[in-house]
Structures are given as C-alpha cells and as structure tokens.
Design an enzyme around this catalytic site. Structure first.
Site, PDB file in Angstrom:
ATOM      1  N   GLU A 105      64.204  35.553  -5.011  1.00  0.00           N
ATOM      2  CA  GLU A 105      64.546  34.357  -4.289  1.00  0.00           C
ATOM      3  C   GLU A 105      65.459  34.735  -3.205  1.00  0.00           C
ATOM      4  O   GLU A 105      65.053  34.439  -1.833  1.00  0.00           O
ATOM      5  CB  GLU A 105      64.847  33.147  -5.032  1.00  0.00           C
ATOM      6  CG  GLU A 105      64.705  31.926  -4.234  1.00  0.00           C
ATOM      7  CD  GLU A 105      65.263  30.561  -5.007  1.00  0.00           C
ATOM      8  OE1 GLU A 105      65.437  30.591  -6.173  1.00  0.00           O
ATOM      9  OE2 GLU A 105      65.386  29.757  -4.200  1.00  0.00           O
ATOM     10  N   GLU A 124      70.320  25.682 -12.126  1.00  0.00           N
ATOM     11  CA  GLU A 124      69.316  24.704 -11.451  1.00  0.00           C
ATOM     12  C   GLU A 124      67.854  25.226 -12.374  1.00  0.00           C
ATOM     13  O   GLU A 124      67.072  24.580 -12.799  1.00  0.00           O
ATOM     14  CB  GLU A 124      69.073  24.598 -10.113  1.00  0.00           C
ATOM     15  CG  GLU A 124      68.124  23.557  -9.702  1.00  0.00           C
ATOM     16  CD  GLU A 124      67.385  24.166  -8.377  1.00  0.00           C
ATOM     17  OE1 GLU A 124      68.318  24.215  -7.326  1.00  0.00           O
ATOM     18  OE2 GLU A 124      66.258  24.256  -8.168  1.00  0.00           O
ATOM     19  N   HIS A 125      67.751  26.574 -12.036  1.00  0.00           N
ATOM     20  CA  HIS A 125      66.586  27.437 -12.545  1.00  0.00           C
ATOM     21  C   HIS A 125      66.525  27.312 -13.941  1.00  0.00           C
ATOM     22  O   HIS A 125      65.503  27.202 -14.576  1.00  0.00           O
ATOM     23  CB  HIS A 125      66.489  28.716 -12.132  1.00  0.00           C
ATOM     24  CG  HIS A 125      66.179  29.022 -10.680  1.00  0.00           C
ATOM     25  ND1 HIS A 125      65.102  29.753 -10.476  1.00  0.00           N
ATOM     26  CD2 HIS A 125      66.400  28.404  -9.475  1.00  0.00           C
ATOM     27  CE1 HIS A 125      64.683  30.034  -9.190  1.00  0.00           C
ATOM     28  NE2 HIS A 125      65.927  29.151  -8.482  1.00  0.00           N
ATOM     29  N   HIS A 144      73.283  27.110  -8.702  1.00  0.00           N
ATOM     30  CA  HIS A 144      71.734  27.360  -8.162  1.00  0.00           C
ATOM     31  C   HIS A 144      71.094  27.874  -9.477  1.00  0.00           C
ATOM     32  O   HIS A 144      69.915  27.701  -9.806  1.00  0.00           O
ATOM     33  CB  HIS A 144      71.503  28.249  -7.078  1.00  0.00           C
ATOM     34  CG  HIS A 144      70.092  28.496  -6.703  1.00  0.00           C
ATOM     35  ND1 HIS A 144      69.548  29.896  -6.703  1.00  0.00           N
ATOM     36  CD2 HIS A 144      69.037  27.766  -6.444  1.00  0.00           C
ATOM     37  CE1 HIS A 144      68.225  29.509  -6.341  1.00  0.00           C
ATOM     38  NE2 HIS A 144      67.886  28.509  -6.311  1.00  0.00           N
TER      39      HIS A 144
END
Lengths: 464, 464
Positions: B166, B89-90, B86
């Site tokens: 997040e 992905e950022h 993840h």
C-alpha cells in the site's frame, strides 16, 4: 571519527558544554618538544561492574586528564523530554550524600586543575585535568556522583532556571543558533538528531524531579560508562585506583541496544531561511544526511571516503573550495566543508560559505555547487588525493600531541559504537582509499535533489 | 472542527482509509427531501465499561450508520513504530476467536450494506452502513473484534506485506504524496503530525506481532472508544443493543492523557521541493502551524476565526483567492485555502495553487501572498464577513443532510478533545466573529517568516 574535525566541532553544533571552567590549558602538555608525541600504547580493561577503562600513557608532563563518558545523549531522550541529558549534566555538579554542592569543583580549583563537561547527541562527558597525584581524588568524586546525587526539588527548580537562561542566551539571543536548530529539524525527518541538544524551550520548562531521577537511575551507572585516563600514569596504577573508587559502584540495570528511529529515504531538496537585523553578512550552509562511522560499519571505507571527501572539497586552505572561491575567484570570505562522522547513527555532510564584497550569496552557492558537480563529473587526480590523505592523517598526529584531544577521540569513538582498533587502524583505512572512492561518495551523497540549505540573511533580504 | 471541510479532507492528507468498500452510498439517505434534515436531538450516554455512545436519530430512510471510533491514531505511536495504528486498522479485519477472517465483511455484503475503516493522526474508525435490523449483528461483530482478534505470526506477516505494498502504491509511486510527507516532516519540527500516518517504510518493515499485541491490549478497549450510531433508530433501542453487545467487553487499562511533544516556536521560512518527470503542471502549497479546535480551547474563538479566515481567503469559488486569481487575473488553474481544525494538537492552515497557461508558479505564489498581505493590512468589510459566515454555516446544514457525514463530525470531534456541545454551538460561535477577529488571525498566523512552502515541479524545473 573525523579525527581532525574533533577539535573544531567540539563545542559546536554537536556538543553543548557546561563550560564551568575556561578552555583546557593544553599548553601544559606541550612543555616537552612536540616530536615526543603520545606513545601508541593505549590499553583498556573492564571492571567487574561493567565500567570500561581506557588508559593513554603520556609521560611528557606531570599532568593527567581524567574523563568519564556516559553512553547517553540527547538522541536517547524520551519524546517530549528534550534537554534532560544536558540538564542532567548540570545536575551532576550538585551535592551528593557525601559532598556538598561545589565541593568537587573547589577541590579541582584548589590544586590548580581545570574541569569541564559537555553533552552531545550520543554522549555526556565530565573531565578534569590535574596533577597525577590528584587522580585518586578525582576518581573518588566522580564515582561518588555517579550514584549519590541528592535530587530534591530545591536542587531541580533553580538549576532548571539556569538551563532555561542558558537557552535564552545561547539560542534565543543568537539568530545563527536559532537557524541551526530549524536546519537540523528540517534535515532529519525522523531521527532525534533533529532535536536540539539543549532541548526545546517548552519541554525544558516541564522537566522535573521525577524525570531527573528516572534518567539518573537508568543511565548513570558503571556499565553505561567509559573512563578515559590520559597522561603521566601507568595501566597498573590506574587499574588499582579505578578498582578502589569506581569499583565500589554497583552495576546498573542492563540497557537495551541504543536503537533510535532512523531516517527514511529523502526525496526533496529543502531550504530554511532567517533574516534578522543582527545579521550583517549573509551566509549559508548546505547539508546532506550521510552515513556516520557508527552507522556505516557494514560498508567498509564509506565513512572514511566521506571524511576524505570533506578534506578534498573544503577541509582548509589547500582545499578545492578555498583555492577556487577565496584565492582565485575571490567570491568568498569563508567557504568549506565538514563531515560529522563521529556519531552512532547516520549523520551529516555540510558545505558552507559567506560571500565577500559585492558578491551575492546566490552566486557563491552556485559556485560551490559547480565545484561539487566538477568533482562528481571528473573525480580527483592522484596527486591531489595523496596530498589530502596526508593532510587528514597528519591531523591525527597533531591530535595525538594534545592529551585531552586524544582522550576525547577515544571517548567519543567508544560511546558512538566504535572500538579502540577503529582509531588505531584509521590512518591505514584512509591511506587505502582510491580516487574512485571519493568520486563515488560525492556522487552518491552530495545529491542536490536531497540537499537541505539554510540561509542567514540581513533584515530585508528575504530568500526568494 | 472545520465542519464543511470534513468532507473534502476526508481520505486526504489527514485520513488514511482501508477503502475496503467503495464510497459510502450517501444517496440512500437522501430519498426524502433535503428540507427534512437530521433533527438536532443528538443524545449520548456511557456504558459501565467506559464506552461513550452518541445517537443521532435520522428517520428519513431505513438506514443506520454504525461507527466505532478509537482514540488512537498515528500521533500516539511510540518512536520508531510509525504505521502501527494504520497496520492495526488492517489487522482488525482478520479473524477472531469467534469469527473467521472475512466473516464480518461477508455479513455486511450479504445484506447489501457497505463498510469502511480509516486511520488518522488522532483516531482510528470502523463503520458499516446497513438496514436498522442488522444493527445488532454489526455491534456484535464490532464488539467481538475489539478484544478477540487472533494475532498470530501467520496473520501478521502477510498483512504487513499488504501495508508495505500500500505504501509503495500510494506514496512511493506518487510524487505528490512523497512531497506531502516531506512537507509535513518539515512543517512540524517536533510534533508527531510530522510522521506519515501510513508510516516510514523502514519502520513498517519491522512491525511485528509483539508490537501488534501491545498496541491492541493498550488501545482497543471500550473506555478508549466512542460509538456513533446515526439513522433510523431511537436512543433506548441503541442503548439496549449496546449493553447486550459492547456492554460485555471488559474495560481496558486506564490510559494517561494524550500528551504528545508540542511544536516549539518557529523562526524560519522553509521550502520543500521535488521535481519529477511524472509532473506536468507545477503546483505549490504554503502552510503554517496554527492552533486547532483541540489545542485552542483556552482562546475562545481562535480556531473559529481560522476556519472563517480559510473560507474568506480561499474557501471556494466566492473566496478572495478564487475571484482574484482564477476569475479576474486568470493566473491560476486552481487556488484556495483550508484549515485542518479537527485535531487534538496544533495543526495547519494552508494556501495552495497551480498556475494556468504561461503563468509562472512564482508569479502565482506572489499574487497569493499579495492577497494575504491585503487582508492583513485592510481587513475585510462587513458584507464580505456576513457572506462568508453564511457559506461556512450553510456547510454544516449540508453536512447534516448526510447521515454518515454527521456521524463523522461527531466521531472526529469527540476523539480530538471536543464535546457534543462544541458541535451544537459552533454556528453561533462562527456568527459571533468580527472582522477584527479575522484580520487578527491572518496577521498572527499567516506570517511569511514562518511559512513552509512545497513545490511540485516538472522534471528540469528546479526551485532556485
């Protein structure tokens, strides 16, 4: 460290022994009066190839305990390769390029000695108890199999069948063992202590020669081992023999620090339940993830407080749980608590119990919870504290009287991040604890909102 | 596959999106009558560098959905590195050696397009929805960031702060999300689906530049990706553009098969409970580990039966659970079931519910269990079976009407071990199921002795 608990935990949840031989004949070491306990002149040195050696003189009988500990356990296994550490413990009894399979064991038996081996989350160990004149022979055999095993498919396949059968017998055939596995897999959400030492069946089935050779070459080396020799020996003699035998083994690759995935913060209470027709009396255990001696190094006294808390709460017949629920209220057939302090990473604190007569398991659990709540709320008095300290420290004195027990304390401590001085200073650190330390440990760690309970129930009695 | 469930599961437990843009403007694709649904002439080819390309023609509006899927998700992460998929992905939205950070997103926004990205257990995907004349530009940007990202510490550090924030916002601040994490960690005893896609906080904090570079070099390559282009395009045109852009990217290393640690046989029922002052209405969910479309390949129809079982039992307002417990008995505010079929490895089947009015959560749970028991005992009638099949297959027809939904079905299937023909033949496989198949699936998989239940409770309401 949990010195006094070592004996009872040994062979239990944490350790998985090959049990080639029967129990160690500790009586041999007790021929002289117990008063003449093992002297505290433990010495240690390191060979040029990195092998750390600890010598524990004990001249009460012509016996020596020779233990080789490797800093490799099931928690170090690669994902999907569970069981390889224990499998390798088995493979170490196979033939080498110098000795046929069974020759080492036969040599031990021929001189009336005993031997054993065990694998745990953090270490794998091999030991023999023999007369001192056989020490060199033991060292020679042990040094030989550190590097010279013959790992052919003809060796691997049949031995894999043995560990699979061992799993079927010891785990699949025993509801309490199956429950314990899933309890651990629930208690630890991320750390490999969640994975059974013996391995998951479907992964054990796939272990192969390449896995074994990789494992051997990586972890079986003098610089990843600790030799503990206890008994009727002197340091100079042990050193000379060690140089002559182990000293010839080449250093292995430098290993990275043993960093495993750590537990996240836990936010839920959990239960794990199994009912089975083979269960006649229900029982339960409730555990929490807590710091170990290995993981609590930065918080002096934290692991010690947990050790003493386990003693106060449920460490035997003088403990609160036993006195209240077995003696006074007569709710429990058994009840107690223990702390798995001897571990590299955060480990567990457990209370357990089994009801007596018509008492329901739920009633017993609530009574245990009430005792914990009382300790959290009111703490403990000075007299109770002092008595518990005395009982706990006395445990070490008893352990000192047992040669192989002492060797185990040193071996397990040194392979889980501890040092010799941690053992030597331990009684003083226990004595320094205050009632507030115990109350704080109970408050911080025995939080019902993060507890994991397991229930072993007779068939038809489902947990609601 | 769980085609109809894709829409509802998307962005839920399985997928974790960056959500840079708002929801995809699906209305754009619906300007023409729904009757003219997307034609079933899906074509595919593979570039010389290994990039698989799927083209889904949809000429109803001048819109194209450009999605690049990587066969890398959180379940592929190394131990202790949770969250890296993840995190990456950022990082894909940072600058490359050809484009400054933000340039790609600005280009999408400038032409009125939308974009998004998401990470799941088995895949990571990036997509844009734009007018067809911008497709080449999108491909150019996407091909560029496949290999040319600039990963300096100045990029890594601040973005790590973003993912930590997040996690604090989406997980730590939400009791139901925290509970869901520990539910998964309990349900899966060995498989990495147990680890949250976003990662454990303490491991996310340690993710660094070396981790990111290793991950990028290993997994971000044309031979580990699937390009899905849906919309007002033809195959020849897409092929030409793909060759011109992606075709220039060098093939990456050959990756070993995606073999993750599998689940052992489960033998216990488990519960996971959390009470929190922010919870006003209690709710629960009960899950089982079951085969997925990816893992059930050797047992034709098994995953399909689970899909249809979820529809029969709790797949909407016509389902058994809804009719019995919301409409008739008025015990539930919500109730239902779903199957996470789109997964590479064994996944989960879940029932869930929240009581209404004075009904206790326990009462609702027992009523749901009774519906399951009834299905196991009595099976289902032919008429109910046919209606459920029709509802389930109609779901695919609706999905076909949504361009990005179709692209997602192809992308998620092809990155979880499926093939194009699996999607095309799926309606026939559902239609071939018998009442006995459904009853068998319920009997085999919805076993209360292996169920894992989670309870989200208001403060003070502890699970006994």
């Amino acid at each position: 460290m949990a010195l006094r608990k070592l004996a009872s935990n040994w062979g239990g949840a944490l350790a998985l022994g090959l049990c080639l031989a029967g129990p160690v004949p500790v009586a041999m070491a007790q021929e002289k009066p117990a008063a003449a306990a093992i002297e505290n002149r433990v010495e240690n040195f390191t060979l040029a190839n990195g092998l750390q050696v600890v010598v524990i003189p004990d001249r009460r009988a012509p016996v020596v305990t020779h233990m080789l500990w490797y800093k490799i356990g099931s928690a170090d296994e690669a994902p999907g390769k569970s069981g390889i550490a224990h499998f390798f413990e088995h493979l170490m009894f196979k033939g080498t390029s110098n000795h046929k399979a069974g020759e080492f064991s036969a040599a031990v038996a021929a001189i009336g000695g005993s031997e054993n081996a065990f694998t745990s989350y953090d270490y794998t160990a091999f030991f023999q108890q023999v007369s001192p004149d056989a020490l060199e022979t033991m060292m020679g055999f042990e040094a030989d199999r550190m590097r010279n095993l013959v790992l052919t498919d003809a060796v691997i396949g049949p031995e894999r069948d043995v560990i699979l059968e061992e799993r079927r017998m010891r785990i699949e055939g025993d509801p309490s063992a199956l429950l314990q596995e899933e309890m651990s897999a629930t208690l630890y959400q991320n750390h490999p202590y969640r994975i059974p030492v013996i391995g998951w069946m479907q992964e054990m089935e796939e272990l192969n020669r390449a896995d074994a050779i990789d494992f051997y070459n990586r972890y079986y080396a003098p610089n990843n081992a600790v030799l503990v020799v206890a008994g009727d020996v002197d340091v100079a003699g042990v050193k000379a023999l060690a140089e002559k035998t182990y000293g010839k083994v080449e250093r292995g690759p430098d290993l990275p620090p043993r960093v495993r995935p750590q537990e996240p913060e836990q936010n839920t209470s959990r239960t794990v339940s199994m009912s089975d027709p083979r269960v006649t009396i229900p029982s339960y255990q409730k555990s929490w993830v807590v710091p170990s001696y290995g993981s609590a190094k930065k918080v002096p006294g934290q692991a010690e407080a947990l050790d003493l808390l386990a003693e106060v709460l449920g460490g035997g017949a003088r403990s609160r749980l036993y006195q209240a629920l077995v003696v006074k209220e007569k709710l429990a057939a058994s009840v107690g608590s223990y702390y798995q302090g001897t571990a590299l990473d955060a480990s567990s604190f457990t209370v357990y119990g089994s009801p007596i007569g018509e008492t329901k398991l739920e009633t017993l659990e609530k009574a245990v919870d009430a005792e914990i709540a009382r300790l959290v709320k009111d703490g403990i008095g000075d007299q109770e504290l002092e008595r518990a300290k005395n009982r706990l420290v006395r445990g070490l004195i008893f352990a000192r009287d047992n040669q192989s027990g002492m060797a185990r304390i040193y071996g397990s401590t040194l392979t889980t991040g501890g040092e010799i001085k941690d053992i030597e200073e331990w009684p003083e650190r226990i004595k320094a604890l205050t009632a507030a330390d115990i109350q704080r440990a109970a408050t911080e760690f025995l939080n019902q909102k993060r507890a994991v309970s397991s229930y072993l129930l007779p068939a038809g009695e489902e947990k609601s």
